[in-house]
Write an enzyme that holds these catalytic residues in place. Structure first.
Site, mmCIF file in Angstrom:
data_model
loop_
_atom_site.group_PDB
_atom_site.id
_atom_site.type_symbol
_atom_site.label_atom_id
_atom_site.label_comp_id
_atom_site.label_asym_id
_atom_site.label_seq_id
_atom_site.Cartn_x
_atom_site.Cartn_y
_atom_site.Cartn_z
ATOM 1 N N LYS A 13 0.866 -1.117 -0.118
ATOM 2 C CA LYS A 13 -0.028 0.064 0.047
ATOM 3 C C LYS A 13 0.873 1.455 -0.019
ATOM 4 O O LYS A 13 0.576 2.171 -0.779
ATOM 5 C CB LYS A 13 -0.919 -0.055 1.299
ATOM 6 C CG LYS A 13 -2.126 -1.148 1.427
ATOM 7 C CD LYS A 13 -2.674 -0.824 2.467
ATOM 8 C CE LYS A 13 -2.237 -1.139 3.740
ATOM 9 N NZ LYS A 13 -1.785 -2.142 4.279
ATOM 10 N N ARG A 88 -10.049 1.302 8.732
ATOM 11 C CA ARG A 88 -9.488 -0.144 8.730
ATOM 12 C C ARG A 88 -10.529 -0.864 9.486
ATOM 13 O O ARG A 88 -10.292 -1.931 10.091
ATOM 14 C CB ARG A 88 -8.321 -0.130 9.681
ATOM 15 C CG ARG A 88 -7.243 0.031 8.652
ATOM 16 C CD ARG A 88 -5.968 -0.553 9.394
ATOM 17 N NE ARG A 88 -4.769 0.282 8.970
ATOM 18 C CZ ARG A 88 -3.430 -0.205 8.669
ATOM 19 N NH1 ARG A 88 -3.022 -1.320 9.108
ATOM 20 N NH2 ARG A 88 -2.633 0.581 8.085
ATOM 21 N N ARG A 127 11.440 -6.571 4.849
ATOM 22 C CA ARG A 127 11.324 -5.142 5.359
ATOM 23 C C ARG A 127 11.988 -5.283 6.525
ATOM 24 O O ARG A 127 12.552 -4.015 6.969
ATOM 25 C CB ARG A 127 9.985 -4.864 5.471
ATOM 26 C CG ARG A 127 9.789 -3.349 5.621
ATOM 27 C CD ARG A 127 8.350 -2.918 5.213
ATOM 28 N NE ARG A 127 7.579 -3.127 6.404
ATOM 29 C CZ ARG A 127 6.126 -2.882 6.411
ATOM 30 N NH1 ARG A 127 5.751 -2.387 5.235
ATOM 31 N NH2 ARG A 127 5.334 -3.371 7.185
ATOM 32 N N ARG A 133 11.575 -1.846 11.069
ATOM 33 C CA ARG A 133 10.366 -1.343 12.021
ATOM 34 C C ARG A 133 10.096 -2.102 13.094
ATOM 35 O O ARG A 133 9.984 -3.438 13.150
ATOM 36 C CB ARG A 133 9.029 -1.585 10.936
ATOM 37 C CG ARG A 133 8.665 -0.139 10.369
ATOM 38 C CD ARG A 133 7.452 -0.030 9.381
ATOM 39 N NE ARG A 133 6.522 -0.837 9.886
ATOM 40 C CZ ARG A 133 5.287 -0.616 9.216
ATOM 41 N NH1 ARG A 133 5.056 -0.088 7.964
ATOM 42 N NH2 ARG A 133 4.252 -1.303 9.683
ATOM 43 N N ARG A 144 -0.794 -8.730 13.433
ATOM 44 C CA ARG A 144 -1.492 -7.775 12.439
ATOM 45 C C ARG A 144 -2.088 -8.442 11.380
ATOM 46 O O ARG A 144 -3.161 -7.858 10.936
ATOM 47 C CB ARG A 144 -0.047 -7.004 11.701
ATOM 48 C CG ARG A 144 0.295 -5.886 12.847
ATOM 49 C CD ARG A 144 1.703 -5.380 12.465
ATOM 50 N NE ARG A 144 1.866 -5.246 11.143
ATOM 51 C CZ ARG A 144 2.973 -5.027 10.488
ATOM 52 N NH1 ARG A 144 4.240 -5.544 11.051
ATOM 53 N NH2 ARG A 144 3.168 -4.568 9.276
HETATM 54 P P1 ADP Z 1 0.820 -2.261 7.884
HETATM 55 O O1 ADP Z 1 -0.413 -2.040 6.884
HETATM 56 O O2 ADP Z 1 2.094 -2.663 7.057
HETATM 57 O O3 ADP Z 1 0.415 -3.389 9.117
HETATM 58 P P2 ADP Z 1 0.916 0.599 8.691
HETATM 59 O O4 ADP Z 1 2.053 1.315 8.506
HETATM 60 O O5 ADP Z 1 -0.256 1.152 7.768
HETATM 61 O O6 ADP Z 1 1.306 -0.890 8.670
HETATM 62 O O7 ADP Z 1 0.273 0.610 10.319
HETATM 63 C C1 ADP Z 1 1.147 0.524 11.453
HETATM 64 C C2 ADP Z 1 0.026 0.392 12.479
HETATM 65 O O8 ADP Z 1 -0.223 1.665 12.606
HETATM 66 C C3 ADP Z 1 -1.001 -0.571 12.490
HETATM 67 O O9 ADP Z 1 -0.370 -1.894 12.755
HETATM 68 C C4 ADP Z 1 -1.916 -0.112 13.730
HETATM 69 O O10 ADP Z 1 -1.293 -0.133 14.809
HETATM 70 C C5 ADP Z 1 -1.485 1.560 13.164
HETATM 71 N N1 ADP Z 1 -2.612 1.941 12.315
HETATM 72 C C6 ADP Z 1 -2.277 2.545 11.086
HETATM 73 N N2 ADP Z 1 -3.593 3.085 10.717
HETATM 74 C C7 ADP Z 1 -4.628 2.647 11.551
HETATM 75 C C8 ADP Z 1 -5.945 2.705 11.440
HETATM 76 N N3 ADP Z 1 -6.652 3.086 10.537
HETATM 77 N N4 ADP Z 1 -6.630 2.312 12.547
HETATM 78 C C9 ADP Z 1 -5.826 1.767 13.737
HETATM 79 N N5 ADP Z 1 -4.734 1.690 13.692
HETATM 80 C C10 ADP Z 1 -3.944 2.086 12.571
#
Ligand code: ADP
Length: 191
Positions: A13, A88, A127, A133, A144
């Protein structure tokens, strides 16, 4: 143009968001990036978010919704935006609906990137080696994925039923996927 980009962790994404947003001349807004910036700056939002992120859990809706609302209110998002990682949860969907309706606009499409489960794990572990990370450990990656399946996958049907869903094969080279996204949105890249 108002777009959301969905897909499981590791689907690409963030990578695609940058190209697609640039193409349409709109900002790519990544909730994960905003949270991480707050964590590294040690802001109160970052301190709160970190607890959840490190465990692979979602940050509470109330916190996330407020943050997105503030970001969308900024001037650069007036012509449109691409949301990467939001909404989400079902509650975030209705919140976003209200935010967009309040501006008199509508969502144009919900793009979902589909990638094989095995490939997702490989990408995230790769990654972890390069970016380091905090949430890219095997245990947290697994959590996740579960959280995505439970809370976010149902959103695909929500947007499908609204006729907004655009499914794109996220396997293969980055550039191939970008071209598929453009084609799916029925837009040819300018170059
Ligand atoms: P990925 O999609 O690779 O898991 P992101 O960088 O998009 O990672 O998000 C990392 C973390 O940030 C998520 O695991 C969550 O804890 C938090 N997060 C991101 N977007 C949201 C959201 N819309 N609602 C709740 N938590 C979020």
């Amino acid at each position: 143009m108002r777009l959301i980009l969905m897909g499981p962790p590791g689907a690409g994404k963030g990578t695609q968001a940058k190209y697609v947003a640039e193409h349409f001349g709109i900002p790519a807004i990544s909730t994960g990036d905003i949270f991480r910036a707050n964590v590294s700056q040690g802001t109160p939002l970052g301190v709160e978010a970190k607890r959840y992120m490190d465990a692979g859990e979602y940050v509470p809706d109330e916190v996330t919704n407020r943050m997105v609302r503030n970001r969308i209110d900024e001037d650069d998002a007036a012509p449109g935006f691409l949301l990467d990682g939001y909404p989400r949860t079902v509650a975030q969907v209705s919140e976003l609906d209200q935010m967009i309706e309040a501006t008199g606009h509508r969502l144009d499409a919900a793009v979902v990137l589909t990638v094989d489960a095995e490939e997702l794990v490989q990408r995230l572990l790769a990654r972890a080696q390069t970016e380091g990370r905090a949430d890219d450990t095997e245990e947290v990656i697994r959590r996740r994925q579960e959280v995505y399946t439970e809370q976010t996958e149902p959103l695909i049907d929500v947007y499908r039923s609204r006729g907004l869903l655009v499914e794109v094969d996220g396997m293969g080279e980055v550039d191939e996927v970008t071209q598929r996204v453009f084609a799916a949105l029925d837009v040819l890249p300018s170059s």
